[in-house]
Design a protein around this motif. Sequence first.
Motif, short mmCIF file in Angstrom:
data_model
loop_
_atom_site.label_atom_id
_atom_site.label_comp_id
_atom_site.label_asym_id
_atom_site.label_seq_id
_atom_site.Cartn_x
_atom_site.Cartn_y
_atom_site.Cartn_z
N PRO A 217 0.82 -1.23 0.00
CA PRO A 217 0.00 0.00 0.00
C PRO A 217 0.85 1.27 0.00
O PRO A 217 0.50 2.25 -0.67
CB PRO A 217 -0.82 -0.13 1.29
N LEU A 218 1.96 1.25 0.73
CA LEU A 218 2.83 2.43 0.75
C LEU A 218 3.40 2.70 -0.64
O LEU A 218 3.36 3.83 -1.12
CB LEU A 218 3.97 2.20 1.75
N ALA A 219 3.94 1.66 -1.29
CA ALA A 219 4.51 1.84 -2.62
C ALA A 219 3.44 2.29 -3.61
O ALA A 219 3.68 3.17 -4.46
CB ALA A 219 5.17 0.55 -3.09
N ARG A 220 2.25 1.71 -3.51
CA ARG A 220 1.19 2.06 -4.44
C ARG A 220 0.77 3.52 -4.27
O ARG A 220 0.59 4.25 -5.25
CB ARG A 220 -0.01 1.13 -4.20
N ASN A 221 0.64 3.97 -3.03
CA ASN A 221 0.23 5.36 -2.79
C ASN A 221 1.32 6.35 -3.18
O ASN A 221 1.02 7.44 -3.68
CB ASN A 221 -0.14 5.54 -1.32
N VAL A 222 2.59 5.99 -2.95
CA VAL A 222 3.68 6.87 -3.38
C VAL A 222 3.69 7.00 -4.90
O VAL A 222 3.85 8.10 -5.45
CB VAL A 222 5.03 6.35 -2.86
N ASN A 223 3.54 5.88 -5.60
CA ASN A 223 3.50 5.93 -7.06
C ASN A 223 2.31 6.74 -7.55
O ASN A 223 2.40 7.48 -8.54
CB ASN A 223 3.44 4.52 -7.63
N ARG A 224 1.19 6.61 -6.86
CA ARG A 224 0.01 7.39 -7.24
C ARG A 224 0.27 8.89 -7.03
O ARG A 224 -0.13 9.73 -7.84
CB ARG A 224 -1.18 6.92 -6.40
N LEU A 225 0.95 9.21 -5.93
CA LEU A 225 1.28 10.61 -5.66
C LEU A 225 2.23 11.16 -6.72
O LEU A 225 2.06 12.29 -7.20
CB LEU A 225 1.92 10.73 -4.27
N LEU A 226 3.24 10.37 -7.11
CA LEU A 226 4.18 10.81 -8.14
C LEU A 226 3.47 11.01 -9.47
O LEU A 226 3.73 11.99 -10.19
CB LEU A 226 5.30 9.79 -8.28
N ALA A 227 2.59 10.08 -9.81
CA ALA A 227 1.86 10.21 -11.08
C ALA A 227 0.95 11.44 -11.06
O ALA A 227 0.84 12.17 -12.06
CB ALA A 227 1.04 8.95 -11.33
N THR A 228 0.30 11.69 -9.92
CA THR A 228 -0.56 12.87 -9.81
C THR A 228 0.25 14.15 -9.93
O THR A 228 -0.17 15.10 -10.61
CB THR A 228 -1.32 12.84 -8.47
N GLU A 229 1.41 14.19 -9.29
CA GLU A 229 2.25 15.38 -9.36
C GLU A 229 2.71 15.64 -10.79
O GLU A 229 2.68 16.77 -11.28
CB GLU A 229 3.47 15.21 -8.46
N LYS A 230 3.11 14.58 -11.47
CA LYS A 230 3.56 14.74 -12.86
C LYS A 230 2.42 15.20 -13.75
O LYS A 230 2.60 16.09 -14.60
CB LYS A 230 4.12 13.41 -13.36
N ALA A 231 1.23 14.62 -13.55
CA ALA A 231 0.09 15.02 -14.36
C ALA A 231 -0.30 16.48 -14.09
O ALA A 231 -0.59 17.25 -15.02
CB ALA A 231 -1.10 14.09 -14.09
N ASN A 232 -0.29 16.88 -12.81
CA ASN A 232 -0.61 18.27 -12.48
C ASN A 232 0.41 19.22 -13.08
O ASN A 232 0.05 20.31 -13.56
CB ASN A 232 -0.66 18.44 -10.96
N GLN A 233 1.66 18.84 -13.08
CA GLN A 233 2.70 19.69 -13.65
C GLN A 233 2.48 19.87 -15.16
O GLN A 233 2.59 20.99 -15.69
CB GLN A 233 4.07 19.08 -13.38
#
Length: 445
Positions: A217-233
């Motif tokens: 769950p930690l790895a999945r949420n971190v990857n989701r956060l990174l993907a969201t940040e990249k998409a927002n950028q």
Amino acid sequence: MSLRVRFALVASLVLVLALSLVGVALDTANQRSAVTGLRDRMESYVYQVLAAIDVSESGSVIAGGDLGDPRLNQPGSGVYVHVHGVDDHWSSPSSLGLRVPELQSMAPGESVFRIPSQNRPYFAFQYGVGWQLESEEVRRFTVSVLIDPGELERQTAAFRRGLWRTLALAGVILLLAQVATIYLAFRPLQAVARDVARVESGDAPALDGAYPAELEPLARNVNRLLATEKANQERYRNALDSLAHSLKTPLAVLRAGLETREQAAAAPLRKAVEEMNRLVTTRLQRAAVSARRTMGRPEPVEPVVRRIIASLEKVHSRKMIQAEVIIDADAMFCGEERDLMELMGNLLDNAFKYGARRVRLTARSIPCEGGRPGLAVRVEDDGPGIDPVQWPLLLERGVRGDERVDGHGLGLAIVLELVTAYGGSVDIGHSELGGAKISVDLPGT
């Protein structure tokens, strides 16, 4: 301290306390068992002696049989038997030369066991008997068994040495097992830490390792956060590009319309349009800073500085400025390359504008424990310097230190906005070269 060290310290402390309590408990139980066994053995000596002696009609004690234990016949053996009555007494041959302490008489059938004390340095067991003679007269005797405590002390000391050696060996084995357990338990966390470091340095786009179920769950949420940040950028940059493109056409139309008007009337409007164009461009660039990625590959400082200085030396070739660059080999900028170029470009451009013959730039890495390092930059010149009263004013937009030098007064304001976006600070002071010194400190992350 790390979780591994904390866990190892706590587990080791618990292990030491547990083994110590076990050792004390076993030693105490052995001591009690040894004393109980000694009492039983002393009672058996009473029966052996009673079987080996006889009493005459006159009440004298006669020893004629085997005493059962060779130590009772060996002087100073540590095992002593004393039989005393009203008129007579008898001592085992082992008591030869021994000063028998005063012993009390016991009623027939009574027994008492005493441990060593200050007045009686022996274990003592006394048993009262009534001996019936042929004349049916009953004579009372007390059988006393004395044993030197050194025998029991040697026995318990041997047990204690073996016990603590065994517990020490068990402790070493358990400690090794604990180290192995901690290593195996924290190994997945080390893998996660390494993968996070690779993401932070820009070597990997996401956490892609095989992790235990508890860490998934930690790895999945971190990857989701990174993907969201990249998409927002990406969305933010696209929105900025669209806004810039949308504003270019109206500004171009206004500029073209002003060309058809009279020169005197169009001059103020043309200046306003240029100022609007410059402000839009500047604000779009500044807004782009806030869209930077928090995790990316650090940019080396020296190549960027060298390129900027090469360009500025051409622009200011008439002044023949000598640029001195002192940059640590490990100096890195943890951010976007365009931000580094704009930061260094504005700082060096000001130094080249106001410097007379010399410009010096120093950059060093600021260590950050457990994270990416920060950056400290100092840009100095040998120009006229800056009045301390003006230091806070120069960081405001549109303020220039020297009106005779071309510019818009935006350089240091842009530097301040950029550095603030990265959580850093900007200071103005006096340089050893005689001019101004601009200090920029970017903290580690």
